[in-house]
Design an enzyme around this catalytic site. Structure first.
Site, PDB file in Angstrom:
ATOM      1  N   HIS A  79       5.384   6.261  11.378  1.00 51.75           N
ATOM      2  CA  HIS A  79       4.868   6.150  10.008  1.00 51.75           C
ATOM      3  C   HIS A  79       4.090   7.448   9.752  1.00 51.75           C
ATOM      4  O   HIS A  79       2.870   7.438   9.660  1.00 51.75           O
ATOM      5  CB  HIS A  79       3.977   4.908   9.927  1.00 51.75           C
ATOM      6  CG  HIS A  79       3.596   4.514   8.529  1.00 51.75           C
ATOM      7  ND1 HIS A  79       4.044   5.181   7.409  1.00 51.75           N
ATOM      8  CD2 HIS A  79       2.807   3.514   8.077  1.00 51.75           C
ATOM      9  CE1 HIS A  79       3.533   4.599   6.340  1.00 51.75           C
ATOM     10  NE2 HIS A  79       2.785   3.590   6.717  1.00 51.75           N
TER      11      HIS A  79
ATOM     12  N   ARG B 182      11.329   2.761   3.611  1.00 52.55           N
ATOM     13  CA  ARG B 182      10.796   1.909   4.688  1.00 52.55           C
ATOM     14  C   ARG B 182      11.908   0.943   5.071  1.00 52.55           C
ATOM     15  O   ARG B 182      12.584   0.374   4.208  1.00 52.55           O
ATOM     16  CB  ARG B 182       9.576   1.123   4.248  1.00 52.55           C
ATOM     17  CG  ARG B 182       9.222   0.048   5.280  1.00 52.55           C
ATOM     18  CD  ARG B 182       7.862  -0.518   5.109  1.00 52.55           C
ATOM     19  NE  ARG B 182       6.848   0.455   5.461  1.00 52.55           N
ATOM     20  CZ  ARG B 182       5.561   0.134   5.603  1.00 52.55           C
ATOM     21  NH1 ARG B 182       5.154  -1.097   5.434  1.00 52.55           N
ATOM     22  NH2 ARG B 182       4.684   1.065   5.902  1.00 52.55           N
TER      23      ARG B 182
ATOM     24  N   LYS C  77      24.169  -8.038  -0.231  1.00 58.38           N
ATOM     25  CA  LYS C  77      25.615  -8.270  -0.343  1.00 58.38           C
ATOM     26  C   LYS C  77      26.339  -7.712   0.874  1.00 58.38           C
ATOM     27  O   LYS C  77      27.559  -7.685   0.916  1.00 58.38           O
ATOM     28  CB  LYS C  77      26.160  -7.594  -1.608  1.00 58.38           C
ATOM     29  CG  LYS C  77      25.567  -8.123  -2.893  1.00 58.38           C
ATOM     30  CD  LYS C  77      26.066  -7.292  -4.069  1.00 58.38           C
ATOM     31  CE  LYS C  77      25.281  -7.600  -5.328  1.00 58.38           C
ATOM     32  NZ  LYS C  77      25.455  -6.557  -6.337  1.00 58.38           N
TER      33      LYS C  77
ATOM     34  N   ARG D 214       0.802  -1.215   0.000  1.00 55.98           N
ATOM     35  CA  ARG D 214       0.000   0.000   0.000  1.00 55.98           C
ATOM     36  C   ARG D 214       0.843   1.277   0.000  1.00 55.98           C
ATOM     37  O   ARG D 214       0.680   2.142  -0.824  1.00 55.98           O
ATOM     38  CB  ARG D 214      -0.877   0.002   1.245  1.00 55.98           C
ATOM     39  CG  ARG D 214      -2.249   0.494   1.067  1.00 55.98           C
ATOM     40  CD  ARG D 214      -3.059   0.003   2.255  1.00 55.98           C
ATOM     41  NE  ARG D 214      -2.653  -1.338   2.620  1.00 55.98           N
ATOM     42  CZ  ARG D 214      -3.138  -2.425   2.036  1.00 55.98           C
ATOM     43  NH1 ARG D 214      -4.058  -2.324   1.125  1.00 55.98           N
ATOM     44  NH2 ARG D 214      -2.712  -3.622   2.391  1.00 55.98           N
ATOM     45  N   THR D 215       1.750   1.354   0.955  1.00 55.61           N
ATOM     46  CA  THR D 215       2.509   2.594   1.104  1.00 55.61           C
ATOM     47  C   THR D 215       3.383   2.843  -0.123  1.00 55.61           C
ATOM     48  O   THR D 215       3.448   3.952  -0.640  1.00 55.61           O
ATOM     49  CB  THR D 215       3.371   2.532   2.387  1.00 55.61           C
ATOM     50  OG1 THR D 215       2.521   2.210   3.480  1.00 55.61           O
ATOM     51  CG2 THR D 215       4.060   3.841   2.657  1.00 55.61           C
TER      52      THR D 215
END
Lengths: 152, 319
Positions: free
Chosen positions: B146, B118, B97, B68-69
């Site tokens: 958030h 995020r 890596k 969604r975000t």
């Protein structure tokens, strides 16, 4: 009485005396200031008599003067500590430690998921409670209390 | 639709300057700046397709998956004609890596004008904003913050209620662990909100948050059942209850049905009451409720696009 005191903790010619440390915090202060790796002459005592506090600890470090950020850190674990600077056996400066508003590279953040515990990030905290000594991480905002201090 | 008059109650500066100002925590922006973003979001809602970011590159770095975000940010950027680069999970980046976050951020800063990130670690967004030469928008850092969800929640409340002040708002479900709830409660403490907190005993709002509410001279009421709250409130903010949050699984089985919203429960709701949910929902809102005039969660998700348009364009300095 004066003589007995001299016998317990010798005077130093040049350097710093950290006096009135809460006796249980002496080893923490030694560790925090990295004195275990310091090659200067160091004398310390715990469970010494104190008129003011009942019992106290003391650390004497020859030929070493601490910068303000170190002094501030001492305040967080030993708020009653006094710093005495000695030159030629004479006290040239005496001051109480002052609790800082912010502190860097002092303890680990209590939050295991905080980024500072996973990458090389300089630990930074705001001192949000100066009585109970609580630090708020500048990154994850979790609060680390005195009982949970793990020194870097 | 929001009318211009709604914003007149706030003394917003039309010319707020958020250029290059990272958004990590909702408190990074003043109340005026938050309202300014909502005001701008309302303008984008009227006219969403604008070629104002065609010279800009937006990087979306999603070190953990989020449908969604990420899509909402990418839709906002694309509708404003920005180019979007990035990755949607750490496995497809150099993190696999062993690259540090700092190196990833410094590298991507060379390729983009703004970073939306995020990351699973708390505090990672503040750190990224500190090292990046370009602004950073936090799209969720672990259980910490958030802020764009908070802004879209505020926008949804404002849009449906016509105001942010003097509202009765119920939060239902997991109030202990949900970062969405914590951030929104904190934001609503800027207004004259009365909080109705409905949760199992195990998942009550943390005491530091309740102290925060009290310190603002606001009121909260706690409940373990939803029914008596519904007729009292303007907003019913539902959240998911996860089984793994309970110390005792038997306790979960005992209480789980009490936190499922079903159509008949809305019979006594006030006409203007809206049900919000940060989504994804699992079973805490019965699908029958979707047809109700009170259901607003899908529009709420759509509002996220307008709020993110407002943020991208303000921080990139094009409005």
């Amino acid at each position: 009485m004066e003589e007995r005191k001299e016998l317990k903790v010798n005077a130093i010619e040049n350097g710093t005396v950290i006096d009135h440390i809460p006796t249980q915090s002496v080893f923490q202060v030694i560790h925090m200031l990295n004195l275990n790796e310091c090659e200067n002459q160091i004398l310390f005592g715990t469970n010494l008599e104190s008129q003011k506090y009942g019992r106290k600890g003391i650390i004497k470090v020859s030929n070493r003067f601490f910068d303000p950020s170190d002094v501030n850190k001492i305040a967080l674990i030993a708020p009653t500590a006094t710093l005495i600077e000695i030159k030629n056996f004479k006290v040239v400066n005496k001051k109480n430690v002052i609790l800082p508003d912010t502190v860097k590279q002092f303890v680990k953040c209590v939050n295991p998921n905080c980024i500072t515990n996973h990458e090389k990030v300089t630990q930074k905290f705001n001192v949000i409670d100066k009585t109970e000594i609580k630090l708020q991480c500048l990154y994850c905002e979790k609060v680390t209390a005195k009982d949970n201090f793990t020194f870097i | 639709m929001i009318t211009a008059g709604i914003f007149n109650t706030f003394k917003t500066k039309k010319s707020m300057d958020l250029k290059n100002k990272s958004l990590v925590s909702i408190s990074d922006y003043s109340l005026e700046e938050q309202i300014g973003i909502l005001e701008l979001a309302a303008e984008f809602e009227k006219n969403p397709r604008q070629k104002i970011l065609e010279k800009h590159v937006v990087a979306t770095l999603f070190f953990e998956p989020s449908t969604r975000t990420r899509l909402s940010f990418e839709s906002a950027a694309t509708q404003l004609s920005a180019k979007v680069i990035g990755f949607s999970e750490a496995g497809t980046s150099s993190v696999s890596k062993g690259e540090t976050l700092k190196d990833t951020i410094l590298t991507v800063s060379n390729y983009s004008d703004i970073i939306v990130m995020r990351h699973p670690r708390e505090g990672s967004a503040r750190y990224a904003a500190e090292v990046a030469p370009v602004p950073v928008i936090n799209a969720g850092d672990g259980a910490h913050q958030h802020p764009t969800q908070t802004l879209l929640d505020l926008y949804s409340i404002l849009k449906t209620q016509g105001k942010l002040d003097k509202l009765n708002i119920a939060f239902v479900g997991d109030l202990k662990y949900g970062r969405t709830v914590h951030s929104l409660v904190e934001a609503l403490c800027q207004f004259d909100t009365t909080f109705h907190l409905v949760s199992p005993i195990d998942l009550k709002l943390p005491s530091y948050m309740k102290i925060h509410i009290k310190n603002k001279n606001l009121q909260y009421h706690q409940y373990t059942e939803m029914n008596e709250v519904i007729p009292k409130v303007d907003i019913l903010y539902m959240t998911r209850i996860q089984k793994e949050r309970f110390a005792d699984p038997i306790e979960y089985e005992r209480v789980k049905d009490a936190y499922i919203l079903r159509s008949p429960m809305l019979a006594n709701a006030m006409d203007h009451m809206k049900v919000l949910h940060p989504l994804p929902r699992v079973n805490e809102i019965d699908e029958e409720v979707d047809k109700s005039k009170h259901a607003y969660y899908f529009q709420q998700a759509q509002n996220g696009v307008f709020v993110r348009m407002a943020l991208l364009s303000s921080i990139l300095g094009v409005v």
